[in-house]
Design a protein around this motif. Structure first.
Motif, PDB file in Angstrom:
ATOM      1  N   ILE A   5      37.891  57.703  42.219  1.00  0.00           N
ATOM      2  CA  ILE A   5      38.638  57.709  41.233  1.00  0.00           C
ATOM      3  C   ILE A   5      39.346  56.290  40.920  1.00  0.00           C
ATOM      4  N   LEU A   6      39.540  55.671  42.141  1.00  0.00           N
ATOM      5  CA  LEU A   6      40.275  54.284  42.028  1.00  0.00           C
ATOM      6  C   LEU A   6      39.414  53.380  42.678  1.00  0.00           C
ATOM      7  N   GLU A   7      39.383  52.125  42.218  1.00  0.00           N
ATOM      8  CA  GLU A   7      38.161  51.214  42.761  1.00  0.00           C
ATOM      9  C   GLU A   7      38.864  49.838  42.575  1.00  0.00           C
ATOM     10  N   ALA A   8      38.954  48.978  43.698  1.00  0.00           N
ATOM     11  CA  ALA A   8      38.914  47.286  43.438  1.00  0.00           C
ATOM     12  C   ALA A   8      37.907  46.742  43.704  1.00  0.00           C
ATOM     13  N   ARG A   9      37.548  45.729  43.049  1.00  0.00           N
ATOM     14  CA  ARG A   9      36.551  44.717  43.046  1.00  0.00           C
ATOM     15  C   ARG A   9      36.924  43.438  43.286  1.00  0.00           C
ATOM     16  N   GLY A  10      36.697  42.956  44.666  1.00  0.00           N
ATOM     17  CA  GLY A  10      37.096  41.446  44.733  1.00  0.00           C
ATOM     18  C   GLY A  10      38.323  41.048  44.150  1.00  0.00           C
ATOM     19  N   LEU A  11      39.094  41.913  44.565  1.00  0.00           N
ATOM     20  CA  LEU A  11      40.770  41.746  44.418  1.00  0.00           C
ATOM     21  C   LEU A  11      41.544  40.784  45.084  1.00  0.00           C
ATOM     22  N   LYS A  19      46.806  32.331  49.193  1.00  0.00           N
ATOM     23  CA  LYS A  19      46.021  33.568  49.166  1.00  0.00           C
ATOM     24  C   LYS A  19      46.680  34.725  49.860  1.00  0.00           C
ATOM     25  N   ALA A  20      47.439  35.630  49.178  1.00  0.00           N
ATOM     26  CA  ALA A  20      48.019  36.789  49.923  1.00  0.00           C
ATOM     27  C   ALA A  20      47.036  37.654  50.080  1.00  0.00           C
ATOM     28  N   VAL A  21      45.972  38.017  49.059  1.00  0.00           N
ATOM     29  CA  VAL A  21      44.997  38.882  49.334  1.00  0.00           C
ATOM     30  C   VAL A  21      43.838  38.443  48.756  1.00  0.00           C
ATOM     31  N   THR A  22      42.610  38.431  49.678  1.00  0.00           N
ATOM     32  CA  THR A  22      41.317  37.782  49.275  1.00  0.00           C
ATOM     33  C   THR A  22      40.199  38.788  49.327  1.00  0.00           C
ATOM     34  N   ASP A  23      39.458  38.934  48.106  1.00  0.00           N
ATOM     35  CA  ASP A  23      38.305  39.718  47.812  1.00  0.00           C
ATOM     36  C   ASP A  23      38.244  40.940  48.459  1.00  0.00           C
ATOM     37  N   GLU A 224      42.812  40.444  54.013  1.00  0.00           N
ATOM     38  CA  GLU A 224      41.598  40.942  53.956  1.00  0.00           C
ATOM     39  C   GLU A 224      41.312  42.269  54.630  1.00  0.00           C
ATOM     40  N   ILE A 225      39.940  43.035  54.205  1.00  0.00           N
ATOM     41  CA  ILE A 225      39.993  44.299  54.772  1.00  0.00           C
ATOM     42  C   ILE A 225      39.197  44.054  56.349  1.00  0.00           C
ATOM     43  N   LEU A 226      39.988  44.586  57.319  1.00  0.00           N
ATOM     44  CA  LEU A 226      39.365  44.492  58.780  1.00  0.00           C
ATOM     45  C   LEU A 226      38.563  45.687  59.100  1.00  0.00           C
TER      46      LEU A 226
END
Length: 253
Positions: A5-11, A19-23, A224-226
């Motif tokens: 329903i919700l997707e983030a790509r390379g955010l 960079k507070a949020v990377t990919d 980043e996603i760990l």
């Protein structure tokens, strides 16, 4: 995929070179409870604000039900069924619980701020307001003003005003923050109930609640996603133990 329903790509989000949020790549499955966790400074709030359109990404895309909403406004996505709790609710402290919920029910009608409308014209909203009051266990507080409510009850009212928009997906930003044990149990049970027929994405620090409520957990570290998976999976991940809870703590939480 139709179940996403919700997707983030390379955010990615940069603030003056930082960079507070990377990919970040994130997929939230329809009909699930998905939690974002991580230590302070992990980027949870930034990701959440990007997904709810309070921030615009430096790079990357966001899709809701397969449609690109990267440049959409918060009000626009709310009308499409993607609602951030405590964003839309805007509880009025000196209106009663019933009146607050009825105002929220007026939003889709475009009459939210028409306080001079007659009582008779609002009669059709009364039944639905009462249903929402019962759903969040506020029946005994119906005629109390919002400012009189204990903290946990006020959060329940905020959830009720969000539910008034009939969201297909709710995004909850630390819904249990600042609560005592009794309020935590009640609000967690409420979230469990309202998630029965909708998708929920939440940022939350209370790990016991996350373990109980969440189908999927995404762990962030330094933007980043760990790790990602069920609580059983992420709580045993050595990197998560060290980065988020201290070595060994996650397995015993």
């Amino acid at each position: 995929m139709t179940d996403i329903i919700l997707e983030a790509r390379g955010l990615t989000k940069e603030f003056k070179g930082f960079k507070a949020v990377t990919d970040v790549n994130l997929k939230v499955r329809r009909g699930t409870v998905h939690a974002l966790i991580g230590p302070n400074g992990a980027g949870k709030s930034t990701v959440f604000n990007l997904l709810t359109k309070f921030l615009t990404p430096t790079k990357g895309q966001i899709f809701y039900k397969g449609k690109d909403i990267t440049r959409a406004k918060p009000a626009d996505i709310a009308l499409k069924g993607l609602v951030r709790s405590f964003q839309i609710s805007a509880v009025f402290p000196h209106l009663s619980v019933l009146e607050n919920i009825r105002v929220a029910l007026q939003r889709p009608l475009g009459t939210s701020y028409c306080f001079w409308k007659s009582e008779a014209s609002l009669h059709d909203l009364h039944h639905r307001a009462q249903e929402l009051i019962e759903a969040v266990n506020l029946s005994s507080w119906s005629n109390h003003t919002a400012v009189e409510l204990p903290y946990g009850r006020k959060r329940a009212l905020e959830i009720a005003t969000t539910l008034a928009l009939d969201p297909e997906m709710m995004l909850l930003d630390e819904p249990l923050a600042g609560m005592g044990r009794e309020d935590i149990a009640g609000t967690a049970a409420l979230i469990k109930r309202v998630s029965a027929d909708r998708t929920v994405l939440m940022v939350e620090h209370n790990l016991s609640v996350v373990a109980h409520l969440s189908d999927t957990i995404t762990v962030l570290r330094r933007g980043e996603i760990l790790a990602e998976g069920s609580y059983a999976v992420v709580s045993k991940d050595p990197q998560v133990m060290e980065a988020y809870m201290g070595t060994g703590a996650a397995a015993h939480a």
